[in-house]
Design a protein around this motif. Structure first.
Motif, PDB file in Angstrom:
ATOM      1  N   ILE A  31       4.667  10.116   1.206  1.00 25.30           N
ATOM      2  CA  ILE A  31       4.512   9.162   2.173  1.00 25.30           C
ATOM      3  C   ILE A  31       3.233   8.923   2.760  1.00 25.30           C
ATOM      4  CG2 ILE A  31       5.739   7.533   3.928  1.00 25.30           C
ATOM      5  CD1 ILE A  31       8.436   9.051   3.297  1.00 25.30           C
ATOM      6  N   ASP A  32       2.714   7.543   2.505  1.00 24.32           N
ATOM      7  CA  ASP A  32       1.262   7.356   2.873  1.00 24.32           C
ATOM      8  C   ASP A  32       1.478   5.758   3.798  1.00 24.32           C
ATOM      9  OD1 ASP A  32      -1.399   7.049   3.898  1.00 24.32           O
ATOM     10  OD2 ASP A  32      -2.045   7.132   1.717  1.00 24.32           O
ATOM     11  N   TYR A  33       1.480   5.696   4.855  1.00 19.39           N
ATOM     12  CA  TYR A  33       1.777   4.251   5.537  1.00 19.39           C
ATOM     13  C   TYR A  33       0.773   4.167   6.836  1.00 19.39           C
ATOM     14  CZ  TYR A  33       4.382   0.430   8.015  1.00 19.39           C
ATOM     15  OH  TYR A  33       4.472  -0.375   8.843  1.00 19.39           O
ATOM     16  N   ASN A  34       0.212   2.900   6.675  1.00 25.53           N
ATOM     17  CA  ASN A  34      -0.843   2.918   7.782  1.00 25.53           C
ATOM     18  C   ASN A  34      -0.688   1.315   8.464  1.00 25.53           C
ATOM     19  OD1 ASN A  34      -1.927   0.925   6.018  1.00 25.53           O
ATOM     20  ND2 ASN A  34      -3.696   2.131   5.717  1.00 25.53           N
ATOM     21  N   PHE A  35       0.641   0.858   8.269  1.00 26.18           N
ATOM     22  CA  PHE A  35       0.995  -0.333   8.929  1.00 26.18           C
ATOM     23  C   PHE A  35       0.599  -1.568   8.424  1.00 26.18           C
ATOM     24  CE2 PHE A  35       0.980   2.540  12.586  1.00 26.18           C
ATOM     25  CZ  PHE A  35       2.361   2.384  13.191  1.00 26.18           C
ATOM     26  N   GLU A  36      -0.311  -1.418   7.231  1.00 26.31           N
ATOM     27  CA  GLU A  36      -0.749  -2.555   6.428  1.00 26.31           C
ATOM     28  C   GLU A  36      -0.356  -1.947   4.915  1.00 26.31           C
ATOM     29  OE1 GLU A  36      -4.751  -3.733   6.739  1.00 26.31           O
ATOM     30  OE2 GLU A  36      -4.867  -3.530   8.750  1.00 26.31           O
ATOM     31  N   THR A  37      -0.388  -0.985   4.522  1.00 32.43           N
ATOM     32  CA  THR A  37      -0.117  -0.644   3.195  1.00 32.43           C
ATOM     33  C   THR A  37       0.854   0.627   3.185  1.00 32.43           C
ATOM     34  OG1 THR A  37      -2.022   0.806   2.849  1.00 32.43           O
ATOM     35  CG2 THR A  37      -2.269  -1.605   2.308  1.00 32.43           C
ATOM     36  N   LEU A  38       1.714   0.495   2.073  1.00 31.61           N
ATOM     37  CA  LEU A  38       2.688   1.916   1.880  1.00 31.61           C
ATOM     38  C   LEU A  38       2.478   2.388   0.548  1.00 31.61           C
ATOM     39  CD1 LEU A  38       5.115   3.647   2.535  1.00 31.61           C
ATOM     40  CD2 LEU A  38       6.576   1.734   1.817  1.00 31.61           C
ATOM     41  N   ARG A  39       1.987   3.522   0.370  1.00 30.47           N
ATOM     42  CA  ARG A  39       1.788   4.081  -0.897  1.00 30.47           C
ATOM     43  C   ARG A  39       2.866   5.413  -0.891  1.00 30.47           C
ATOM     44  NH1 ARG A  39      -2.503   7.093  -1.914  1.00 30.47           N
ATOM     45  NH2 ARG A  39      -2.122   7.034  -4.064  1.00 30.47           N
ATOM     46  N   ILE A  40       3.682   5.520  -2.031  1.00 26.30           N
ATOM     47  CA  ILE A  40       4.434   6.696  -2.034  1.00 26.30           C
ATOM     48  C   ILE A  40       4.190   7.526  -3.325  1.00 26.30           C
ATOM     49  CG2 ILE A  40       7.016   7.519  -2.395  1.00 26.30           C
ATOM     50  CD1 ILE A  40       7.677   5.127  -0.788  1.00 26.30           C
TER      51      ILE A  40
END
Length: 79
Positions: free
Chosen positions: A4-13
């Protein structure tokens, strides 16, 4: 491992499964709700099984090993 990679603008799983571990689950409580990613190795079928949950209002770029990248809206997904 759950990817899970989330930075408040984009979400990558992008999970990274490993047969030696057999199972992994991770989650992140975001301002929009819980993001979760899990996988398990099924010895009988010698395949990985994935379960992903994306909160409503988010869109995720999902990259499973050996599969094409997919863009998924909020919901629950099994692969």
């Amino acid at each position: 491992m759950s990817g899970i990679d989330y930075n408040f603008e984009t979400l990558r799983i992008h999970p990274t499964p490993d047969k030696r571990i057999l199972y992994a689950k991770g989650y992140l409580d975001s301002p929009r709700g819980r993001i979760s990613s899990e996988w398990r190795y099924e010895k009988e079928t010698e395949a990985f099984v994935y379960h992903i949950e994306i909160p409503d209002g988010l869109v995720a770029e999902v990259q499973l090993p050996g599969k094409e990248k997919a863009v998924l809206a909020g919901g629950k997904y099994d692969f």
